[in-house]
Design a protein around this motif. Structure first.
Motif, short mmCIF file in Angstrom:
data_model
loop_
_atom_site.label_atom_id
_atom_site.label_comp_id
_atom_site.label_asym_id
_atom_site.label_seq_id
_atom_site.Cartn_x
_atom_site.Cartn_y
_atom_site.Cartn_z
N THR A 75 74.57 85.68 36.52
CA THR A 75 74.95 86.15 37.84
C THR A 75 76.22 85.44 38.28
O THR A 75 76.37 84.25 38.07
CB THR A 75 73.81 85.89 38.85
OG1 THR A 75 72.62 86.50 38.39
CG2 THR A 75 74.16 86.43 40.22
N ARG A 76 77.13 86.15 38.92
CA ARG A 76 78.41 85.55 39.28
C ARG A 76 78.88 86.06 40.64
O ARG A 76 78.57 87.19 41.05
CB ARG A 76 79.46 85.86 38.21
CG ARG A 76 79.63 87.34 37.92
CD ARG A 76 80.33 87.57 36.59
NE ARG A 76 80.47 88.99 36.27
CZ ARG A 76 80.13 89.53 35.10
NH1 ARG A 76 79.61 88.78 34.14
NH2 ARG A 76 80.31 90.82 34.88
N VAL A 77 79.61 85.20 41.34
CA VAL A 77 80.31 85.62 42.55
C VAL A 77 81.77 85.80 42.16
O VAL A 77 82.34 84.99 41.42
CB VAL A 77 80.15 84.60 43.69
CG1 VAL A 77 78.77 84.69 44.28
CG2 VAL A 77 80.42 83.18 43.22
N VAL A 78 82.37 86.87 42.66
CA VAL A 78 83.69 87.28 42.17
C VAL A 78 84.64 87.57 43.32
O VAL A 78 84.28 88.24 44.29
CB VAL A 78 83.58 88.54 41.28
CG1 VAL A 78 84.93 88.87 40.66
CG2 VAL A 78 82.53 88.35 40.20
N SER A 79 85.86 87.05 43.19
CA SER A 79 86.97 87.38 44.08
C SER A 79 87.92 88.31 43.34
O SER A 79 88.14 88.15 42.13
CB SER A 79 87.71 86.11 44.51
OG SER A 79 89.05 86.40 44.89
N ALA A 80 88.48 89.27 44.03
CA ALA A 80 89.41 90.21 43.41
C ALA A 80 90.77 89.60 43.12
O ALA A 80 91.62 90.24 42.49
CB ALA A 80 89.58 91.45 44.29
N GLY A 81 90.99 88.36 43.55
CA GLY A 81 92.24 87.69 43.22
C GLY A 81 93.43 88.17 44.02
O GLY A 81 93.31 88.95 44.96
N PRO A 82 94.64 87.73 43.65
CA PRO A 82 95.85 88.02 44.42
C PRO A 82 96.15 89.51 44.58
O PRO A 82 96.67 89.93 45.62
CB PRO A 82 96.96 87.33 43.62
CG PRO A 82 96.26 86.25 42.86
CD PRO A 82 94.92 86.81 42.53
N ASN A 83 95.83 90.32 43.56
CA ASN A 83 96.21 91.73 43.67
C ASN A 83 95.20 92.57 44.45
O ASN A 83 95.44 93.76 44.70
CB ASN A 83 96.44 92.34 42.27
CG ASN A 83 95.14 92.47 41.46
OD1 ASN A 83 94.07 92.10 41.92
ND2 ASN A 83 95.26 92.99 40.25
N GLY A 84 94.08 91.96 44.85
CA GLY A 84 93.11 92.67 45.68
C GLY A 84 92.32 93.74 44.96
O GLY A 84 91.59 94.51 45.58
#
Length: 234
Positions: free
Chosen positions: A197-206
């Protein structure tokens, strides 16, 4: 430097004391075209050095904020909700929602959205001080002005992660953080294994590029997303 002219005069009432007072010339010499070109060249050279450096600093700061946000969400899931709910992830109970863990349940009790029978049972009522089980949130504080989740399939944010208007945690770029559980989620096979299981950010490009159904995505699949495994430090 402008030309200076001097006027010699005798002070009133004095025979011997003379004063010399400088006077500015009425003619002022401005910057020549060559001097202006030199100044502009220097400014352009400085901007070429300073602007990228500032951009890198801002990018680093946003990445740091994102990492802290992911850690906060991870702790809220693993050390809060997961423990209180008999070692289960914040799973949807609303039949109209996609059957998948969603971070909105860190802010509101899942029973708020309805009730669906799930194998093994899932406590959703208030916290029981004797059994130490039950929903004891909110596990995260939304705060004033916190952006709400917005379904945007063009950027990879689908109803797998929530519905429009859901409270959410955001990354350093102001984009919603999502929870991925990349296994088949059915009543019979639902897993509580936090290691995948992971939490994820879309990063700089969104754009959320990490595929939600791949256990171990490659660097190429992840792109510029920022990921933290929920069970990495348990």
């Amino acid at each position: 430097m402008p030309d200076l002219h001097f006027t010699l005069f005798r002070e009133s009432g004095s025979r011997d004391h003379m004063c010399i007072v400088p006077q500015r010339s009425k003619h002022f010499t401005g910057l020549t075209l060559f001097e202006m070109v030199v100044v502009l060249t220097i400014l352009m050279a400085l901007s070429a050095i300073v602007v990228p450096a500032l951009s890198r600093r801002m990018g680093d700061a946003r990445l740091t904020v994102t990492q802290h946000s992911l850690q906060s969400v991870r702790d809220a899931v693993a050390n809060g909700y997961y423990q209180d709910q008999f070692e289960r992830l914040p799973l949807t109970l609303d039949a109209s929602r996609v059957f998948h863990p969603q971070l909105v349940y860190l802010f509101v009790n899942p029973s708020t959205y309805g009730s669906v029978a799930i194998g093994g049972g899932l406590p959703t009522l208030g916290f029981d001080p004797f059994t130490k089980r039950g929903w004891n949130g909110p596990y995260l504080q939304a705060g004033v002005g916190t952006p709400k989740y917005a379904v945007d399939t063009s950027r990879g944010f689908t109803r797998l992660y929530g519905e429009d208007g859901d409270a959410t945690a955001v990354d350093g770029w102001g984009q919603p953080i999502v929870l991925q559980q990349p296994i088949s989620l059915t009543d019979a096979s639902y897993s509580t294994d936090l290691r995948v299981t992971r939490v994820v950010s879309a990063g700089p490009n969104g754009v959320l590029e990490t595929p939600p159904d791949v256990l171990y995505p490659s660097a190429a699949q992840i792109g510029d997303d920022v990921i933290l495994l929920v069970g990495a430090s348990l």
